[in-house]
Design a protein around this motif. Sequence first.
Motif, PDB file in Angstrom:
ATOM      1  N   ALA A 112       0.824  -1.213   0.000  1.00 50.45           N
ATOM      2  CA  ALA A 112       0.000   0.000   0.000  1.00 50.45           C
ATOM      3  C   ALA A 112       0.857   1.260   0.000  1.00 50.45           C
ATOM      4  N   VAL A 113       1.872   1.283   0.838  1.00 48.77           N
ATOM      5  CA  VAL A 113       2.742   2.461   0.898  1.00 48.77           C
ATOM      6  C   VAL A 113       3.469   2.637  -0.432  1.00 48.77           C
ATOM      7  N   ASN A 114       4.028   1.544  -0.958  1.00 51.93           N
ATOM      8  CA  ASN A 114       4.734   1.637  -2.238  1.00 51.93           C
ATOM      9  C   ASN A 114       3.797   2.106  -3.347  1.00 51.93           C
ATOM     10  N   GLY A 115       2.617   1.511  -3.424  1.00 50.72           N
ATOM     11  CA  GLY A 115       1.651   1.912  -4.446  1.00 50.72           C
ATOM     12  C   GLY A 115       1.238   3.363  -4.314  1.00 50.72           C
ATOM     13  N   ALA A 116       0.983   3.795  -3.089  1.00 49.38           N
ATOM     14  CA  ALA A 116       0.573   5.189  -2.870  1.00 49.38           C
ATOM     15  C   ALA A 116       1.672   6.163  -3.270  1.00 49.38           C
ATOM     16  N   VAL A 117       2.916   5.851  -2.908  1.00 49.99           N
ATOM     17  CA  VAL A 117       4.027   6.727  -3.270  1.00 49.99           C
ATOM     18  C   VAL A 117       4.196   6.772  -4.792  1.00 49.99           C
ATOM     19  N   MET A 118       4.053   5.611  -5.447  1.00 43.92           N
ATOM     20  CA  MET A 118       4.167   5.573  -6.910  1.00 43.92           C
ATOM     21  C   MET A 118       3.096   6.436  -7.570  1.00 43.92           C
ATOM     22  N   ILE A 119       1.908   6.434  -7.004  1.00 44.70           N
ATOM     23  CA  ILE A 119       0.809   7.223  -7.568  1.00 44.70           C
ATOM     24  C   ILE A 119       0.977   8.714  -7.265  1.00 44.70           C
ATOM     25  N   LEU A 120       1.338   9.034  -6.031  1.00 46.74           N
ATOM     26  CA  LEU A 120       1.375  10.432  -5.596  1.00 46.74           C
ATOM     27  C   LEU A 120       2.639  11.178  -6.002  1.00 46.74           C
ATOM     28  N   VAL A 121       3.795  10.527  -5.942  1.00 49.40           N
ATOM     29  CA  VAL A 121       5.064  11.196  -6.250  1.00 49.40           C
ATOM     30  C   VAL A 121       5.962  10.273  -7.090  1.00 49.40           C
ATOM     31  N   PRO A 122       5.518   9.952  -8.310  1.00 48.32           N
ATOM     32  CA  PRO A 122       6.270   8.993  -9.126  1.00 48.32           C
ATOM     33  C   PRO A 122       7.697   9.440  -9.455  1.00 48.32           C
ATOM     34  N   ALA A 123       7.902  10.724  -9.673  1.00 47.26           N
ATOM     35  CA  ALA A 123       9.244  11.214  -9.999  1.00 47.26           C
ATOM     36  C   ALA A 123      10.191  11.078  -8.804  1.00 47.26           C
ATOM     37  N   TRP A 124       9.668  11.178  -7.603  1.00 40.17           N
ATOM     38  CA  TRP A 124      10.481  10.978  -6.399  1.00 40.17           C
ATOM     39  C   TRP A 124      10.788   9.497  -6.224  1.00 40.17           C
ATOM     40  N   TRP A 125       9.800   8.635  -6.463  1.00 40.76           N
ATOM     41  CA  TRP A 125       9.940   7.191  -6.277  1.00 40.76           C
ATOM     42  C   TRP A 125      10.941   6.585  -7.251  1.00 40.76           C
ATOM     43  N   TYR A 126      10.872   7.008  -8.513  1.00 40.45           N
ATOM     44  CA  TYR A 126      11.599   6.373  -9.610  1.00 40.45           C
ATOM     45  C   TYR A 126      13.101   6.187  -9.358  1.00 40.45           C
ATOM     46  N   PRO A 127      13.864   7.202  -8.996  1.00 36.83           N
ATOM     47  CA  PRO A 127      15.311   6.994  -8.833  1.00 36.83           C
ATOM     48  C   PRO A 127      15.705   6.367  -7.491  1.00 36.83           C
ATOM     49  N   ARG A 128      14.760   6.207  -6.593  1.00 37.28           N
ATOM     50  CA  ARG A 128      15.089   5.723  -5.257  1.00 37.28           C
ATOM     51  C   ARG A 128      14.994   4.204  -5.083  1.00 37.28           C
ATOM     52  N   VAL A 129      14.378   3.520  -6.024  1.00 38.65           N
ATOM     53  CA  VAL A 129      14.237   2.073  -5.917  1.00 38.65           C
ATOM     54  C   VAL A 129      15.365   1.426  -6.712  1.00 38.65           C
ATOM     55  N   PRO A 130      16.183   0.597  -6.053  1.00 36.25           N
ATOM     56  CA  PRO A 130      17.333  -0.003  -6.741  1.00 36.25           C
ATOM     57  C   PRO A 130      16.931  -0.749  -8.009  1.00 36.25           C
ATOM     58  N   GLY A 131      17.627  -0.421  -9.095  1.00 38.57           N
ATOM     59  CA  GLY A 131      17.420  -1.104 -10.361  1.00 38.57           C
ATOM     60  C   GLY A 131      16.385  -0.489 -11.275  1.00 38.57           C
ATOM     61  N   HIS A 188       3.136   8.248 -16.274  1.00 38.89           N
ATOM     62  CA  HIS A 188       1.885   7.505 -16.394  1.00 38.89           C
ATOM     63  C   HIS A 188       2.100   6.022 -16.060  1.00 38.89           C
ATOM     64  N   PHE A 189       3.169   5.441 -16.579  1.00 38.21           N
ATOM     65  CA  PHE A 189       3.446   4.023 -16.360  1.00 38.21           C
ATOM     66  C   PHE A 189       3.717   3.734 -14.879  1.00 38.21           C
ATOM     67  N   VAL A 190       4.501   4.589 -14.221  1.00 36.72           N
ATOM     68  CA  VAL A 190       4.780   4.400 -12.792  1.00 36.72           C
ATOM     69  C   VAL A 190       3.481   4.470 -11.993  1.00 36.72           C
ATOM     70  N   ILE A 200      15.965   2.621 -12.425  1.00 33.73           N
ATOM     71  CA  ILE A 200      16.452   3.521 -13.475  1.00 33.73           C
ATOM     72  C   ILE A 200      17.124   2.761 -14.619  1.00 33.73           C
ATOM     73  N   GLU A 201      17.559   1.511 -14.367  1.00 36.15           N
ATOM     74  CA  GLU A 201      18.158   0.709 -15.443  1.00 36.15           C
ATOM     75  C   GLU A 201      17.097   0.143 -16.395  1.00 36.15           C
ATOM     76  N   THR A 202      15.812   0.288 -16.064  1.00 31.03           N
ATOM     77  CA  THR A 202      14.759  -0.290 -16.904  1.00 31.03           C
ATOM     78  C   THR A 202      14.336   0.620 -18.048  1.00 31.03           C
ATOM     79  N   GLY A 203      14.805   1.842 -18.050  1.00 32.38           N
ATOM     80  CA  GLY A 203      14.450   2.766 -19.127  1.00 32.38           C
ATOM     81  C   GLY A 203      14.116   4.144 -18.595  1.00 32.38           C
ATOM     82  N   ALA A 204      13.704   4.989 -19.498  1.00 24.74           N
ATOM     83  CA  ALA A 204      13.388   6.376 -19.148  1.00 24.74           C
ATOM     84  C   ALA A 204      12.158   6.442 -18.245  1.00 24.74           C
ATOM     85  N   PHE A 205      12.119   7.450 -17.413  1.00 25.25           N
ATOM     86  CA  PHE A 205      10.992   7.677 -16.514  1.00 25.25           C
ATOM     87  C   PHE A 205       9.727   7.945 -17.327  1.00 25.25           C
TER      88      PHE A 205
END
Length: 131
Positions: free
Chosen positions: A13-32, A42-44, A34-39
């Motif tokens: 729930a926390v991970n999902g909520a953070v992904m929905i509310l602040v995806p740009a903050w979440w994206y670079p903080r989860v290991p691996g 919408h997808f996050v 950023i190696e999956t492609g550009a931010f």
Amino acid sequence: MRWVKWILPAILAVNGAVMILVPAWWYPRVPGVIETGAFNDHFVRDIGAAFLACALAMGWALKDPVRGLGAAAASATFLCLHAVIHLIMPFCGTSVPWPLLARDFPGVFLPAILSVLIVRSCRRRAAKVEA
């Protein structure tokens, strides 16, 4: 110790909520990630919605194993398919896969394993209720 089963839905729930509310903050903080492609904002958020739905489904099953079991099984299916993708992809590249699998274990493989255990536990509880 019953509260231990609630750790997975809480983290989802926390991970999902953070992904929905602040995806740009979440994206670079989860290991691996950023190696999956550009931010892709919408997808996050879409994947965050899937994690939030998984959390709600698991919570429903823990609260009411008879009526929530199907939802928890669907949640476990998503988490397990997500884990299969993370299991296959490291072997498709040129790098050594084992460090990638170890990196993904706590955030991908462990939730999938725990979700299956929760579904099994809820199935046993539902069978007792219906018996």
